[in-house]
Design an enzyme around this catalytic site. Structure first.
Site, PDB file in Angstrom:
ATOM      1  N   TRP A   7       0.721  -1.228  -0.201  1.00  0.00           N
ATOM      2  CA  TRP A   7      -0.043  -0.543  -0.126  1.00  0.00           C
ATOM      3  C   TRP A   7       1.265   1.336  -0.295  1.00  0.00           C
ATOM      4  CZ3 TRP A   7      -5.590   0.568   1.119  1.00  0.00           C
ATOM      5  CH2 TRP A   7      -6.731  -0.851   0.824  1.00  0.00           C
ATOM      6  N   ASP A   8       0.407   2.007  -1.015  1.00  0.00           N
ATOM      7  CA  ASP A   8       0.933   3.487  -1.081  1.00  0.00           C
ATOM      8  C   ASP A   8       0.042   4.128   0.599  1.00  0.00           C
ATOM      9  OD1 ASP A   8       2.028   6.316  -0.975  1.00  0.00           O
ATOM     10  OD2 ASP A   8       0.226   6.568  -2.631  1.00  0.00           O
ATOM     11  N   MET A   9       0.862   5.374   1.096  1.00  0.00           N
ATOM     12  CA  MET A   9       0.039   5.904   2.172  1.00  0.00           C
ATOM     13  C   MET A   9      -0.819   6.848   1.503  1.00  0.00           C
ATOM     14  SD  MET A   9       0.707   6.496   6.128  1.00  0.00           S
ATOM     15  CE  MET A   9       1.748   8.214   5.580  1.00  0.00           C
ATOM     16  N   THR A  12      -4.049   7.493  -1.364  1.00  0.00           N
ATOM     17  CA  THR A  12      -4.051   6.191  -1.288  1.00  0.00           C
ATOM     18  C   THR A  12      -4.956   5.486   0.043  1.00  0.00           C
ATOM     19  OG1 THR A  12      -2.645   5.232  -2.940  1.00  0.00           O
ATOM     20  CG2 THR A  12      -3.939   3.412  -1.910  1.00  0.00           C
ATOM     21  N   ASP A 165      -1.833   6.280  -6.023  1.00  0.00           N
ATOM     22  CA  ASP A 165      -2.874   6.596  -6.886  1.00  0.00           C
ATOM     23  C   ASP A 165      -1.728   7.583  -7.940  1.00  0.00           C
ATOM     24  OD1 ASP A 165      -2.470  10.115  -4.915  1.00  0.00           O
ATOM     25  OD2 ASP A 165      -1.816   7.727  -4.575  1.00  0.00           O
TER      26      ASP A 165
END
Length: 222
Positions: A7-9, A12, A165
């Site tokens: 996961w990007d943070m 996102t 994103d």
């Protein structure tokens, strides 16, 4: 299932880009610089020191990039400690992945002191691995952050699904060999061979991510 979900943070998992942008304008006002929304959007997904150098050049303030980064972090951490703006569907998807025993990593160019207030609002162990911008030599769009996350999880990056994103983040995950679920937020993202697009994470579960990874694999093999 993917071997892991990476996961990007910012943008996102949480929609903190408005916090960063507001803090950038506050910095410009504090030091007599000039700034614009267009400049702010150029920084989405970037390594923080890269952003610091960009701000120094285009905002026209007499601070070193590292000092700019620290002042930005001060402002954004204060905002996050008051309220974490979760992206739609992100918490529900994380919960379902945990129930399905799919390992997750957080791969962000934010520094650890900004990440900690976000992690504090999640169940312990939600992410088995955390890779932050101050823990890598090369930030996104270099593949190092995603390669590091996969190595720490002891999985093949090509068997992982990344969620991103921004173009910068997608390029990083793609270069590492991951399939990328792209959920654009503040900036448009171009199509690409390893990219699968969704308007939102809302309604997605672990099985849905497995379908996305499988469909991309089938297109590649075809």
């Amino acid at each position: 299932m993917p071997a892991a979900v990476l996961w990007d943070m910012d943008g996102t998992l949480v929609d903190t880009e408005p916090y960063w942008i507001a803090t950038e304008f506050e910095l410009a006002e504090r030091y007599g610089g000039t700034w614009s929304e267009a400049h702010a959007l150029e920084l989405v997904g970037n390594d923080l020191l890269v952003s610091g150098r960009y701000i120094k050049e285009h905002m026209g303030i007499d601070l070193e990039p590292a000092e700019i980064v620290e002042q930005l972090l001060d402002g954004v951490v204060t905002k996050v400690e008051k309220s974490v703006p979760w992206r739609p569907g992100a918490l529900e998807l994380l919960t379902d992945l945990r129930a399905a025993e799919v390992p997750c990593a957080l791969v962000t160019m934010s520094y650890r002191r900004f990440v900690d207030p976000v992690l504090a609002r999640l169940p312990e162990g939600t992410f088995e691995v955390i890779v932050t911008g101050d823990a890598v030599t090369h930030g996104k769009p270099h593949p190092e952050p995603y390669l590091e996350a996969a190595a720490l999880l002891e999985v093949d990056p090509a068997a992982c699904l990344a969620i991103e994103d921004s173009n910068t983040g997608v390029r990083s995950a793609e270069a590492a060999g991951c399939t990328v679920l792209v959920v654009p937020n503040h900036v448009p993202v171009l199509p690409g061979e390893r990219r699968v697009f969704a308007d939102t994470l809302a309604g997605l579960d672990a099985a849905g991510l497995a379908d996305i990874a499988a469909s991309r694999t089938q297109r590649t093999e075809g």
